[in-house]
Enzyme design. Sequence first.
Site, mmCIF file in Angstrom:
data_model
loop_
_atom_site.group_PDB
_atom_site.id
_atom_site.type_symbol
_atom_site.label_atom_id
_atom_site.label_comp_id
_atom_site.label_asym_id
_atom_site.label_seq_id
_atom_site.Cartn_x
_atom_site.Cartn_y
_atom_site.Cartn_z
ATOM 1 N N LYS A 220 0.805 -1.231 0.000
ATOM 2 C CA LYS A 220 0.000 0.000 0.000
ATOM 3 C C LYS A 220 0.832 1.272 0.000
ATOM 4 O O LYS A 220 2.008 1.271 0.335
ATOM 5 C CB LYS A 220 -1.009 -0.047 1.146
ATOM 6 C CG LYS A 220 -2.182 -0.953 0.746
ATOM 7 C CD LYS A 220 -3.350 -0.894 1.665
ATOM 8 C CE LYS A 220 -4.455 -1.793 1.068
ATOM 9 N NZ LYS A 220 -5.465 -2.134 2.050
ATOM 10 N N ARG A 254 -4.042 -10.157 4.556
ATOM 11 C CA ARG A 254 -4.466 -10.151 3.142
ATOM 12 C C ARG A 254 -3.292 -9.638 2.314
ATOM 13 O O ARG A 254 -2.909 -8.475 2.445
ATOM 14 C CB ARG A 254 -5.696 -9.251 2.991
ATOM 15 C CG ARG A 254 -6.251 -9.201 1.578
ATOM 16 C CD ARG A 254 -7.464 -8.274 1.507
ATOM 17 N NE ARG A 254 -8.021 -8.245 0.167
ATOM 18 C CZ ARG A 254 -7.563 -7.495 -0.826
ATOM 19 N NH1 ARG A 254 -6.544 -6.685 -0.620
ATOM 20 N NH2 ARG A 254 -8.128 -7.543 -2.024
HETATM 21 N N1 HH2 Z 1 -7.597 -3.666 0.468
HETATM 22 C C1 HH2 Z 1 -7.912 -3.659 -0.843
HETATM 23 C C2 HH2 Z 1 -9.032 -4.376 -1.314
HETATM 24 N N2 HH2 Z 1 -9.808 -5.087 -0.469
HETATM 25 N N3 HH2 Z 1 -10.272 -5.863 1.711
HETATM 26 C C3 HH2 Z 1 -9.979 -5.887 3.013
HETATM 27 N N4 HH2 Z 1 -10.733 -6.602 3.861
HETATM 28 N N5 HH2 Z 1 -8.900 -5.196 3.526
HETATM 29 C C4 HH2 Z 1 -8.092 -4.435 2.739
HETATM 30 O O1 HH2 Z 1 -7.152 -3.789 3.270
HETATM 31 C C5 HH2 Z 1 -8.382 -4.385 1.328
HETATM 32 C C6 HH2 Z 1 -9.501 -5.127 0.847
HETATM 33 C C7 HH2 Z 1 -7.043 -2.912 -1.806
HETATM 34 O O2 HH2 Z 1 -6.019 -3.745 -2.306
HETATM 35 P P1 HH2 Z 1 -6.056 -4.497 -3.718
HETATM 36 O O3 HH2 Z 1 -7.154 -5.499 -3.770
HETATM 37 O O4 HH2 Z 1 -4.715 -5.048 -4.002
HETATM 38 O O5 HH2 Z 1 -6.298 -3.346 -4.765
HETATM 39 P P2 HH2 Z 1 -7.547 -2.904 -5.634
HETATM 40 O O6 HH2 Z 1 -8.638 -2.520 -4.698
HETATM 41 O O7 HH2 Z 1 -7.017 -1.759 -6.453
HETATM 42 O O8 HH2 Z 1 -7.982 -4.075 -6.488
#
Ligand code: HH2
Length: 280
Positions: A220, A254
Amino acid sequence: MHWQTRRFCIDLTRPRVMGIVNVTPDSFSDGGCHDDVRAAIAHCESLVAEGADILDIGGESTRPGAQRVDAETEWSRIDKVVAAAVTLGVPVSVDTCKPDVMRRALDAGADVINDVQALRQAGALSVVAGSGAGVCLMHMRGEPDSMMGLAAYDDVLSEVAAFLEQRAQAALEAGIDGRRIALDPGYGFAKSAEHNLRLLAGQKRLAELGYPLLVGWSRKRTLGEITGRPVDQRLAASLAAALRAVNAGAKVLRVHDVAATVDALKVWNAVDAATIPAVD
Ligand code: HH2
Protein backbone atom coordinates in the site's frame (compact mmCIF):
# COMPACT_ATOMS: atom_id res chain seq x y z
CA MET A 1 -9.91 -18.57 18.33
CA HIS A 2 -11.70 -19.61 15.11
CA TRP A 3 -13.41 -17.96 12.14
CA GLN A 4 -16.51 -19.84 11.05
CA THR A 5 -17.06 -19.77 7.29
CA ARG A 6 -19.39 -21.81 5.17
CA ARG A 7 -17.38 -24.98 4.60
CA PHE A 8 -14.41 -24.35 6.88
CA CYS A 9 -13.90 -23.38 10.49
CA ILE A 10 -10.54 -21.59 10.25
CA ASP A 11 -8.23 -22.14 13.23
CA LEU A 12 -6.66 -18.80 14.13
CA THR A 13 -4.37 -19.99 16.89
CA ARG A 14 -1.67 -19.14 14.35
CA PRO A 15 -1.91 -16.23 11.87
CA ARG A 16 -3.32 -17.07 8.43
CA VAL A 17 -2.55 -15.81 4.94
CA MET A 18 -5.27 -14.64 2.57
CA GLY A 19 -3.95 -14.53 -1.01
CA ILE A 20 -5.28 -11.73 -3.24
CA VAL A 21 -6.66 -12.56 -6.69
CA ASN A 22 -7.62 -9.33 -8.48
CA VAL A 23 -9.48 -10.13 -11.69
CA THR A 24 -9.44 -6.48 -12.73
CA PRO A 25 -7.78 -4.32 -15.36
CA ASP A 26 -7.02 -1.49 -12.90
CA SER A 27 -6.07 -2.70 -9.40
CA PHE A 28 -3.38 -0.52 -7.85
CA SER A 29 -0.56 -3.06 -7.82
CA ASP A 30 -1.52 -5.95 -10.09
CA GLY A 31 -4.23 -4.56 -12.37
CA GLY A 32 -4.25 -6.43 -15.68
CA CYS A 33 -2.00 -9.26 -14.42
CA HIS A 34 -4.79 -11.81 -13.85
CA ASP A 35 -7.72 -10.32 -15.69
CA ASP A 36 -8.39 -13.21 -18.01
CA VAL A 37 -10.08 -16.25 -16.58
CA ARG A 38 -7.27 -18.71 -17.28
CA ALA A 39 -4.59 -16.47 -15.79
CA ALA A 40 -6.76 -15.82 -12.71
CA ILE A 41 -7.41 -19.53 -12.12
CA ALA A 42 -3.69 -20.30 -12.57
CA HIS A 43 -2.96 -17.54 -10.04
CA CYS A 44 -5.40 -19.12 -7.53
CA GLU A 45 -3.62 -22.46 -7.98
CA SER A 46 -0.17 -20.97 -7.48
CA LEU A 47 -1.22 -19.04 -4.36
CA VAL A 48 -2.59 -22.25 -2.84
CA ALA A 49 0.66 -24.06 -3.76
CA GLU A 50 2.60 -21.22 -2.05
CA GLY A 51 0.62 -21.83 1.15
CA ALA A 52 -2.36 -19.45 1.03
CA ASP A 53 -4.88 -20.43 3.71
CA ILE A 54 -7.69 -18.44 2.07
CA LEU A 55 -8.19 -16.96 -1.43
CA ASP A 56 -9.78 -13.51 -1.83
CA ILE A 57 -11.18 -12.94 -5.32
CA GLY A 58 -12.21 -9.46 -6.48
CA GLY A 59 -13.68 -8.10 -9.71
CA GLU A 60 -13.64 -4.38 -8.92
CA SER A 61 -10.73 -2.19 -7.88
CA THR A 62 -11.17 -0.09 -4.74
CA ARG A 63 -8.00 1.97 -5.17
CA PRO A 64 -8.44 5.74 -4.70
CA GLY A 65 -10.14 7.14 -7.78
CA ALA A 66 -11.00 3.72 -9.25
CA GLN A 67 -13.81 3.55 -11.80
CA ARG A 68 -16.94 1.85 -10.38
CA VAL A 69 -18.37 -1.05 -12.39
CA ASP A 70 -21.92 -2.46 -12.33
CA ALA A 71 -22.77 -5.78 -10.70
CA GLU A 72 -23.09 -7.58 -14.05
CA THR A 73 -19.58 -6.54 -15.15
CA GLU A 74 -18.07 -7.32 -11.76
CA TRP A 75 -19.64 -10.78 -11.61
CA SER A 76 -18.76 -11.62 -15.23
CA ARG A 77 -15.09 -10.99 -14.38
CA ILE A 78 -15.05 -13.45 -11.49
CA ASP A 79 -17.78 -16.07 -11.98
CA LYS A 80 -15.61 -18.77 -13.57
CA VAL A 81 -12.73 -17.97 -11.25
CA VAL A 82 -14.88 -18.45 -8.14
CA ALA A 83 -16.29 -21.71 -9.56
CA ALA A 84 -12.76 -23.05 -10.10
CA ALA A 85 -11.38 -21.71 -6.80
CA VAL A 86 -13.97 -23.52 -4.67
CA THR A 87 -12.52 -26.83 -5.87
CA LEU A 88 -9.01 -26.04 -4.54
CA GLY A 89 -9.54 -27.14 -0.93
CA VAL A 90 -9.22 -23.75 0.80
CA PRO A 91 -11.87 -21.23 1.86
CA VAL A 92 -12.79 -18.81 -0.92
CA SER A 93 -13.62 -15.20 -0.09
CA VAL A 94 -15.18 -12.78 -2.56
CA ASP A 95 -14.26 -9.11 -2.24
CA THR A 96 -17.40 -7.15 -3.09
CA CYS A 97 -19.77 -4.48 -1.74
CA LYS A 98 -22.70 -5.38 -3.98
CA PRO A 99 -25.51 -7.60 -2.66
CA ASP A 100 -26.14 -8.94 -6.19
CA VAL A 101 -22.54 -10.08 -6.54
CA MET A 102 -22.60 -11.48 -2.99
CA ARG A 103 -25.70 -13.55 -3.79
CA ARG A 104 -24.17 -15.00 -6.94
CA ALA A 105 -20.84 -15.68 -5.26
CA LEU A 106 -22.59 -17.52 -2.44
CA ASP A 107 -24.64 -19.53 -4.97
CA ALA A 108 -21.32 -20.47 -6.61
CA GLY A 109 -20.02 -21.79 -3.27
CA ALA A 110 -18.02 -18.89 -1.81
CA ASP A 111 -17.21 -19.29 1.89
CA VAL A 112 -16.62 -15.66 2.91
CA ILE A 113 -17.82 -12.23 1.84
CA ASN A 114 -15.16 -9.55 2.22
CA ASP A 115 -16.92 -6.19 2.10
CA VAL A 116 -14.88 -2.98 2.26
CA GLN A 117 -18.19 -1.20 2.98
CA ALA A 118 -19.04 -3.49 5.92
CA LEU A 119 -22.43 -4.65 4.54
CA ARG A 120 -23.82 -1.10 4.32
CA GLN A 121 -25.45 -1.42 0.89
CA ALA A 122 -29.19 -2.09 1.04
CA GLY A 123 -29.80 -5.85 1.21
CA ALA A 124 -26.20 -6.84 1.97
CA LEU A 125 -26.81 -7.81 5.61
CA SER A 126 -29.68 -10.12 4.75
CA VAL A 127 -27.88 -11.80 1.82
CA VAL A 128 -24.97 -12.70 4.08
CA ALA A 129 -27.14 -13.54 7.11
CA GLY A 130 -29.03 -16.26 5.29
CA SER A 131 -25.93 -17.88 3.82
CA GLY A 132 -23.84 -19.22 6.69
CA ALA A 133 -20.82 -17.49 5.13
CA GLY A 134 -18.04 -15.79 7.06
CA VAL A 135 -17.83 -12.04 6.64
CA CYS A 136 -15.12 -9.41 6.87
CA LEU A 137 -16.42 -5.97 7.91
CA MET A 138 -13.96 -3.21 6.96
CA HIS A 139 -13.78 0.46 7.91
CA MET A 140 -13.84 3.04 5.16
CA ARG A 141 -15.57 6.32 4.41
CA GLY A 142 -17.23 7.37 1.16
CA GLU A 143 -16.43 5.69 -2.14
CA PRO A 144 -13.03 5.01 -3.72
CA ASP A 145 -13.34 8.17 -5.83
CA SER A 146 -14.15 10.38 -2.82
CA MET A 147 -12.58 8.63 0.16
CA MET A 148 -9.28 10.49 0.38
CA GLY A 149 -11.20 13.77 0.82
CA LEU A 150 -12.77 12.23 3.93
CA ALA A 151 -9.50 11.41 5.70
CA ALA A 152 -10.04 13.69 8.72
CA TYR A 153 -10.34 12.31 12.26
CA ASP A 154 -10.11 13.73 15.78
CA ASP A 155 -9.01 10.31 17.05
CA VAL A 156 -8.65 7.79 14.27
CA LEU A 157 -8.34 4.75 16.55
CA SER A 158 -11.48 5.51 18.59
CA GLU A 159 -13.48 6.39 15.49
CA VAL A 160 -12.49 3.22 13.62
CA ALA A 161 -13.16 1.12 16.74
CA ALA A 162 -16.62 2.68 17.20
CA PHE A 163 -17.49 2.11 13.53
CA LEU A 164 -16.38 -1.54 13.61
CA GLU A 165 -18.31 -2.21 16.83
CA GLN A 166 -21.41 -0.63 15.34
CA ARG A 167 -21.15 -2.70 12.12
CA ALA A 168 -20.55 -5.91 14.09
CA GLN A 169 -23.66 -5.09 16.14
CA ALA A 170 -25.69 -4.51 12.93
CA ALA A 171 -24.49 -7.89 11.63
CA LEU A 172 -25.44 -9.64 14.87
CA GLU A 173 -28.88 -8.02 14.81
CA ALA A 174 -29.35 -9.19 11.21
CA GLY A 175 -28.78 -12.77 12.41
CA ILE A 176 -25.10 -13.25 11.59
CA ASP A 177 -23.52 -15.37 14.32
CA GLY A 178 -20.56 -13.60 15.94
CA ARG A 179 -18.29 -16.54 15.14
CA ARG A 180 -18.73 -15.71 11.44
CA ILE A 181 -17.49 -12.10 11.80
CA ALA A 182 -13.99 -10.70 11.24
CA LEU A 183 -13.12 -6.99 11.43
CA ASP A 184 -10.64 -4.92 9.42
CA PRO A 185 -9.35 -1.36 10.13
CA GLY A 186 -9.18 -0.69 6.37
CA TYR A 187 -5.59 0.48 6.03
CA GLY A 188 -5.36 3.02 3.19
CA PHE A 189 -9.13 3.59 2.92
CA ALA A 190 -9.97 7.23 3.68
CA LYS A 191 -6.78 7.43 5.73
CA SER A 192 -3.51 9.31 5.38
CA ALA A 193 -0.15 7.66 6.09
CA GLU A 194 -0.26 9.18 9.55
CA HIS A 195 -3.72 7.73 10.22
CA ASN A 196 -2.61 4.29 9.03
CA LEU A 197 0.45 4.34 11.28
CA ARG A 198 -1.51 5.54 14.31
CA LEU A 199 -4.01 2.76 13.73
CA LEU A 200 -1.29 0.14 13.47
CA ALA A 201 0.40 1.49 16.61
CA GLY A 202 -2.89 1.16 18.51
CA GLN A 203 -4.26 -1.86 16.68
CA LYS A 204 -4.30 -4.09 19.80
CA ARG A 205 -7.38 -2.19 20.92
CA LEU A 206 -9.20 -3.26 17.72
CA ALA A 207 -8.07 -6.85 18.25
CA GLU A 208 -9.71 -6.71 21.66
CA LEU A 209 -13.18 -5.96 20.27
CA GLY A 210 -13.84 -9.70 20.38
CA TYR A 211 -13.59 -10.64 16.69
CA PRO A 212 -10.63 -11.84 14.63
CA LEU A 213 -8.78 -9.00 12.95
CA LEU A 214 -7.96 -9.20 9.23
CA VAL A 215 -5.56 -6.60 7.81
CA GLY A 216 -4.34 -5.52 4.39
CA TRP A 217 -1.03 -3.68 4.28
CA SER A 218 0.29 -5.38 1.17
CA ARG A 219 2.12 -2.96 -1.18
CA LYS A 220 0.00 0.00 0.00
CA ARG A 221 0.83 3.63 -0.63
CA THR A 222 1.83 4.41 2.95
CA LEU A 223 4.67 1.89 2.53
CA GLY A 224 5.75 3.78 -0.59
CA GLU A 225 5.64 7.07 1.32
CA ILE A 226 7.84 5.65 4.10
CA THR A 227 10.38 3.88 1.87
CA GLY A 228 10.27 5.95 -1.32
CA ARG A 229 9.69 2.69 -3.25
CA PRO A 230 7.31 2.18 -6.20
CA VAL A 231 4.53 -0.37 -5.87
CA ASP A 232 6.55 -3.26 -7.36
CA GLN A 233 9.34 -2.82 -4.79
CA ARG A 234 7.39 -2.90 -1.54
CA LEU A 235 7.78 -6.53 -0.52
CA ALA A 236 10.17 -5.93 2.39
CA ALA A 237 8.03 -3.05 3.63
CA SER A 238 4.87 -5.17 3.29
CA LEU A 239 6.41 -7.96 5.37
CA ALA A 240 7.49 -5.55 8.08
CA ALA A 241 4.00 -4.06 8.29
CA ALA A 242 2.42 -7.53 8.26
CA LEU A 243 4.55 -8.69 11.19
CA ARG A 244 3.87 -5.50 13.16
CA ALA A 245 0.17 -6.17 12.54
CA VAL A 246 0.49 -9.76 13.80
CA ASN A 247 2.32 -8.46 16.86
CA ALA A 248 -0.66 -6.17 17.46
CA GLY A 249 -3.20 -8.98 17.23
CA ALA A 250 -3.97 -9.49 13.50
CA LYS A 251 -5.06 -13.05 12.73
CA VAL A 252 -5.43 -12.90 8.93
CA LEU A 253 -3.04 -11.11 6.55
CA ARG A 254 -4.47 -10.15 3.14
CA VAL A 255 -1.43 -10.17 0.83
CA HIS A 256 -0.28 -10.29 -2.79
CA ASP A 257 3.04 -12.01 -1.97
CA VAL A 258 1.92 -15.26 -0.40
CA ALA A 259 5.17 -17.29 -0.47
CA ALA A 260 7.21 -14.56 1.22
CA THR A 261 4.52 -13.92 3.85
CA VAL A 262 4.22 -17.65 4.59
CA ASP A 263 8.00 -17.79 5.16
CA ALA A 264 7.91 -14.75 7.44
CA LEU A 265 5.12 -16.34 9.50
CA LYS A 266 7.04 -19.65 9.69
CA VAL A 267 9.83 -17.79 11.48
CA TRP A 268 7.30 -15.98 13.67
CA ASN A 269 5.62 -19.27 14.59
CA ALA A 270 8.94 -21.03 15.22
CA VAL A 271 9.83 -18.41 17.82
CA ASP A 272 6.37 -18.71 19.38
CA ALA A 273 6.82 -22.49 19.59
CA ALA A 274 10.21 -22.07 21.30
CA THR A 275 8.93 -19.59 23.89
CA ILE A 276 9.46 -21.02 27.36
CA PRO A 277 6.25 -20.78 29.40
CA ALA A 278 6.60 -18.59 32.48
CA VAL A 279 6.74 -20.51 35.77
CA ASP A 280 4.69 -18.92 38.51
N1 HH2 B 1 -7.60 -3.67 0.47
C1 HH2 B 1 -7.91 -3.66 -0.84
C2 HH2 B 1 -9.03 -4.38 -1.31
N2 HH2 B 1 -9.81 -5.09 -0.47
N3 HH2 B 1 -10.27 -5.86 1.71
C3 HH2 B 1 -9.98 -5.89 3.01
N4 HH2 B 1 -10.73 -6.60 3.86
N5 HH2 B 1 -8.90 -5.20 3.53
C4 HH2 B 1 -8.09 -4.43 2.74
O1 HH2 B 1 -7.15 -3.79 3.27
C5 HH2 B 1 -8.38 -4.38 1.33
C6 HH2 B 1 -9.50 -5.13 0.85
C7 HH2 B 1 -7.04 -2.91 -1.81
O2 HH2 B 1 -6.02 -3.75 -2.31
P1 HH2 B 1 -6.06 -4.50 -3.72
O3 HH2 B 1 -7.15 -5.50 -3.77
O4 HH2 B 1 -4.72 -5.05 -4.00
O5 HH2 B 1 -6.30 -3.35 -4.76
P2 HH2 B 1 -7.55 -2.90 -5.63
O6 HH2 B 1 -8.64 -2.52 -4.70
O7 HH2 B 1 -7.02 -1.76 -6.45
O8 HH2 B 1 -7.98 -4.08 -6.49
